[in-house]
Write an enzyme that holds these catalytic residues in place. Sequence first.
Site, mmCIF file in Angstrom:
data_model
loop_
_atom_site.group_PDB
_atom_site.id
_atom_site.type_symbol
_atom_site.label_atom_id
_atom_site.label_comp_id
_atom_site.label_asym_id
_atom_site.label_seq_id
_atom_site.Cartn_x
_atom_site.Cartn_y
_atom_site.Cartn_z
ATOM 1 N N CYS A 1 -19.268 11.398 17.752
ATOM 2 C CA CYS A 1 -20.755 11.427 17.886
ATOM 3 C C CYS A 1 -21.117 12.091 17.424
ATOM 4 O O CYS A 1 -20.718 13.140 16.826
ATOM 5 C CB CYS A 1 -20.381 10.508 19.078
ATOM 6 S SG CYS A 1 -20.012 11.770 20.412
ATOM 7 N N THR B 1 -22.893 15.166 19.084
ATOM 8 C CA THR B 1 -22.062 16.165 19.871
ATOM 9 C C THR B 1 -20.598 16.332 20.277
ATOM 10 O O THR B 1 -19.706 16.721 20.267
ATOM 11 C CB THR B 1 -23.027 15.845 20.888
ATOM 12 O OG1 THR B 1 -22.634 15.079 22.023
ATOM 13 C CG2 THR B 1 -24.212 16.404 21.226
ATOM 14 N N HIS C 1 -0.559 22.013 25.640
ATOM 15 C CA HIS C 1 -1.149 22.788 26.973
ATOM 16 C C HIS C 1 -1.865 21.593 28.085
ATOM 17 O O HIS C 1 -1.319 20.972 29.002
ATOM 18 C CB HIS C 1 -2.275 23.509 27.408
ATOM 19 C CG HIS C 1 -1.719 24.932 27.156
ATOM 20 N ND1 HIS C 1 -2.287 26.069 27.247
ATOM 21 C CD2 HIS C 1 -0.800 25.536 26.109
ATOM 22 C CE1 HIS C 1 -1.349 27.113 26.661
ATOM 23 N NE2 HIS C 1 -0.856 26.550 26.013
ATOM 24 N N HIS D 1 3.364 22.822 31.734
ATOM 25 C CA HIS D 1 2.409 21.592 31.783
ATOM 26 C C HIS D 1 2.036 20.219 32.162
ATOM 27 O O HIS D 1 1.029 19.649 31.736
ATOM 28 C CB HIS D 1 1.943 21.631 30.097
ATOM 29 C CG HIS D 1 1.637 23.626 29.862
ATOM 30 N ND1 HIS D 1 0.796 24.725 29.849
ATOM 31 C CD2 HIS D 1 2.405 24.077 29.052
ATOM 32 C CE1 HIS D 1 0.663 25.739 29.648
ATOM 33 N NE2 HIS D 1 2.043 25.729 28.452
HETATM 34 C C1 RB5 Z 1 -26.629 9.595 19.490
HETATM 35 O O1 RB5 Z 1 -28.153 9.857 19.035
HETATM 36 C C2 RB5 Z 1 -26.157 10.402 20.121
HETATM 37 O O2 RB5 Z 1 -26.807 10.796 21.516
HETATM 38 C C3 RB5 Z 1 -24.942 10.688 20.645
HETATM 39 O O3 RB5 Z 1 -24.318 9.922 18.817
HETATM 40 C C4 RB5 Z 1 -24.016 11.426 21.008
HETATM 41 O O4 RB5 Z 1 -24.082 12.716 20.369
HETATM 42 C C5 RB5 Z 1 -23.318 11.750 22.273
HETATM 43 O O5 RB5 Z 1 -23.213 12.351 22.572
#
Ligand code: RB5
Length: 147
Positions: free
Chosen positions: A66, A68, A99, A134
């Site tokens: 996604c 982030t 781990h 682990h």
């Molecule tokens: C989409 O805009 C964004 O919120 C999504 O891709 C992601 O980063 C969410 O964690």
Amino acid sequence: MGVIYIACDHAGFQLKETIKETLNSAGHSVVDCGTSSCASCDYPLFAHDLCRRMRQADDALGILVCGTGIGMSMVANRHPHIRAALCNTELHAKLSREHNNANVLCLGARMTGVELAKAIVQAFLSAKFLGDRHARRVDEFNQLEES
Ligand code: RB5
């Protein structure tokens, strides 16, 4: 190696396509769980779908992309059989396997360049769980009651 499931939202679409092509070219068996365009969509739906499919095979690995990597990892880790690791470096990826026996790699397409993302995927796929102490710790992941 087992099947590699891959999914993304709109923010991760281009990187997911690139990773998928790279994995296919390397001879991996890849199952694309969407999304299939840059049109805005909700990442939890794709994360849940990938995680449900991963119930079928113990040796399966997953890749979720996604913007982030944070949202995908939060959703994936709600599934008891999933150990999702958001990785920003190759070392994160290697250690998440060695781990934590991570079975899902989460990437942030808005945070991580394409070449680094490919290297992270390679590191994730190459590393092996070390077991031993682990394994005991991983077994404690779903122990939610106080002991
Ligand atoms: C989409 O805009 C964004 O919120 C999504 O891709 C992601 O980063 C969410 O964690």
